[in-house]
Design a protein around this motif. Structure first.
Motif, PDB file in Angstrom:
ATOM      1  N   GLU A  28       0.820  -1.215   0.000  1.00 35.17           N
ATOM      2  CA  GLU A  28       0.000   0.000   0.000  1.00 35.17           C
ATOM      3  C   GLU A  28       0.853   1.263   0.000  1.00 35.17           C
ATOM      4  OE1 GLU A  28      -2.422  -0.471   3.473  1.00 35.17           O
ATOM      5  OE2 GLU A  28      -3.541  -2.161   2.600  1.00 35.17           O
ATOM      6  N   GLN A  29       1.961   1.229   0.723  1.00 32.72           N
ATOM      7  CA  GLN A  29       2.854   2.389   0.816  1.00 32.72           C
ATOM      8  C   GLN A  29       3.844   2.459  -0.344  1.00 32.72           C
ATOM      9  OE1 GLN A  29       4.560   1.862   4.708  1.00 32.72           O
ATOM     10  NE2 GLN A  29       2.654   2.381   5.748  1.00 32.72           N
ATOM     11  N   LYS A  30       3.688   1.522  -1.285  1.00 33.10           N
ATOM     12  CA  LYS A  30       4.529   1.464  -2.486  1.00 33.10           C
ATOM     13  C   LYS A  30       6.021   1.401  -2.140  1.00 33.10           C
ATOM     14  CE  LYS A  30       1.148   3.570  -5.535  1.00 33.10           C
ATOM     15  NZ  LYS A  30       0.401   2.414  -5.821  1.00 33.10           N
ATOM     16  N   GLN A  31       6.332   0.644  -1.086  1.00 29.97           N
ATOM     17  CA  GLN A  31       7.720   0.449  -0.708  1.00 29.97           C
ATOM     18  C   GLN A  31       8.337  -0.653  -1.567  1.00 29.97           C
ATOM     19  OE1 GLN A  31       6.805  -0.035   3.603  1.00 29.97           O
ATOM     20  NE2 GLN A  31       8.605   1.297   3.841  1.00 29.97           N
ATOM     21  N   SER A  32       9.637  -0.652  -1.639  1.00 31.99           N
ATOM     22  CA  SER A  32      10.376  -1.590  -2.475  1.00 31.99           C
ATOM     23  C   SER A  32      10.296  -3.023  -1.950  1.00 31.99           C
ATOM     24  CB  SER A  32      11.842  -1.155  -2.532  1.00 31.99           C
ATOM     25  OG  SER A  32      12.627  -2.157  -3.131  1.00 31.99           O
ATOM     26  N   PHE A  33      10.265  -3.946  -2.880  1.00 30.69           N
ATOM     27  CA  PHE A  33      10.316  -5.370  -2.551  1.00 30.69           C
ATOM     28  C   PHE A  33      11.632  -5.986  -3.024  1.00 30.69           C
ATOM     29  CE2 PHE A  33       5.857  -4.634  -1.952  1.00 30.69           C
ATOM     30  CZ  PHE A  33       5.488  -5.523  -0.953  1.00 30.69           C
ATOM     31  N   LYS A  34      12.639  -5.160  -3.267  1.00 29.97           N
ATOM     32  CA  LYS A  34      13.956  -5.687  -3.629  1.00 29.97           C
ATOM     33  C   LYS A  34      14.501  -6.476  -2.448  1.00 29.97           C
ATOM     34  CE  LYS A  34      15.273  -1.945  -6.754  1.00 29.97           C
ATOM     35  NZ  LYS A  34      16.208  -0.824  -6.961  1.00 29.97           N
ATOM     36  N   ALA A  39      15.734  -7.273   3.189  1.00 31.31           N
ATOM     37  CA  ALA A  39      16.736  -7.758   4.142  1.00 31.31           C
ATOM     38  C   ALA A  39      17.109  -6.662   5.132  1.00 31.31           C
ATOM     39  CB  ALA A  39      17.972  -8.255   3.402  1.00 31.31           C
ATOM     40  N   ARG A  40      17.362  -5.469   4.630  1.00 35.07           N
ATOM     41  CA  ARG A  40      17.740  -4.346   5.509  1.00 35.07           C
ATOM     42  C   ARG A  40      16.599  -4.021   6.484  1.00 35.07           C
ATOM     43  NH1 ARG A  40      18.658  -0.867   1.898  1.00 35.07           N
ATOM     44  NH2 ARG A  40      16.581   0.016   1.968  1.00 35.07           N
ATOM     45  N   ASP A  41      15.371  -3.952   5.967  1.00 37.39           N
ATOM     46  CA  ASP A  41      14.236  -3.534   6.791  1.00 37.39           C
ATOM     47  C   ASP A  41      13.791  -4.576   7.812  1.00 37.39           C
ATOM     48  OD1 ASP A  41      14.339  -1.257   5.242  1.00 37.39           O
ATOM     49  OD2 ASP A  41      12.500  -1.687   4.114  1.00 37.39           O
ATOM     50  N   PHE A  42      13.894  -5.866   7.474  1.00 40.41           N
ATOM     51  CA  PHE A  42      13.385  -6.902   8.370  1.00 40.41           C
ATOM     52  C   PHE A  42      14.475  -7.652   9.133  1.00 40.41           C
ATOM     53  CE2 PHE A  42       9.853  -6.260   5.503  1.00 40.41           C
ATOM     54  CZ  PHE A  42       8.766  -6.288   6.376  1.00 40.41           C
ATOM     55  N   LEU A  64      13.901 -14.426   5.431  1.00 43.08           N
ATOM     56  CA  LEU A  64      12.795 -13.466   5.376  1.00 43.08           C
ATOM     57  C   LEU A  64      11.444 -14.180   5.495  1.00 43.08           C
ATOM     58  CD1 LEU A  64      14.073 -11.079   2.576  1.00 43.08           C
ATOM     59  CD2 LEU A  64      13.397 -10.364   4.886  1.00 43.08           C
ATOM     60  N   ILE A  65      11.291 -15.289   4.795  1.00 43.07           N
ATOM     61  CA  ILE A  65      10.052 -16.072   4.869  1.00 43.07           C
ATOM     62  C   ILE A  65       9.785 -16.473   6.322  1.00 43.07           C
ATOM     63  CG2 ILE A  65       9.031 -18.330   4.291  1.00 43.07           C
ATOM     64  CD1 ILE A  65       8.808 -16.527   1.908  1.00 43.07           C
ATOM     65  N   ASP A  66      10.843 -16.918   7.017  1.00 41.57           N
ATOM     66  CA  ASP A  66      10.700 -17.299   8.431  1.00 41.57           C
ATOM     67  C   ASP A  66      10.370 -16.088   9.295  1.00 41.57           C
ATOM     68  OD1 ASP A  66      11.267 -19.933   7.786  1.00 41.57           O
ATOM     69  OD2 ASP A  66      13.386 -19.795   8.360  1.00 41.57           O
TER      70      ASP A  66
END
Length: 164
Positions: A28-34, A39-42, A64-66
């Motif tokens: 919704e916030q149109k953030q990147s899914f690269k 990795a950096r965000d999560f 990330l999946i985990d």
């Protein structure tokens, strides 16, 4: 070699599709899914080192999946089998320029492979192919009822049959 691959690899799950389904606020916030951004965000900035190396990317995507707590049954439900991927690829190649890639994928999603289409064409030409593609499944055509699309598919099958 391909037979060994099919015995070893059951299927594929597109992590982009999974992440977009589970990270709806990010969508919704149109953030990147690269991978790097996820990795950096999560996981933290230390997880971005060594990316764009296939083995490292797989480890990060798995982590990330985990971290996002994607249940295994959801991954399985979103996965595509190896035979489907191979059929989809073959159909796209065969019908390139005749029909859209979407139609070629819809044929594969309808569990119709190239061999089945060719047999239908050989047995009854246009009418057999139309019956196969337009078959009513849950009040929708298996692939399409569009006459122009069916004609394009039949024409391509006919062109290739003549070249034999």
């Amino acid at each position: 070699m391909m037979e060994q691959f099919k015995k070893t690899v059951v299927g594929f799950a597109d992590t982009l599709t999974i992440f977009k389904n589970f990270l709806t606020k990010r969508q919704e916030q149109k953030q990147s899914f690269k991978v790097e951004d996820l990795a950096r965000d999560f996981l933290g900035p230390e997880f971005t080192e060594g990316l764009h190396n296939a083995a490292q990317d797989i480890k990060i995507l798995s982590t990330l999946i985990d971290k996002i707590n994607v249940p295994n049954d959801k991954i399985i439900s979103m996965a595509k089998s190896t035979p489907f991927i191979l059929a989809d690829r073959a159909l796209k190649k065969y019908f390139k320029g005749a029909v859209t890639l979407v139609i070629a994928s819809k044929i594969a999603l309808g569990r119709i492979n190239l061999t089945t289409l060719k047999k239908a064409f050989q047995l009854g030409g246009y009418d057999s192919v139309k019956m196969l593609l337009a078959e009513n499944i849950n009040n929708k055509p298996r692939v399409t009822k569009n006459e122009k699309t069916i004609k394009a598919i039949v024409d391509r099958l006919g062109e290739r049959e003549k070249k034999k």
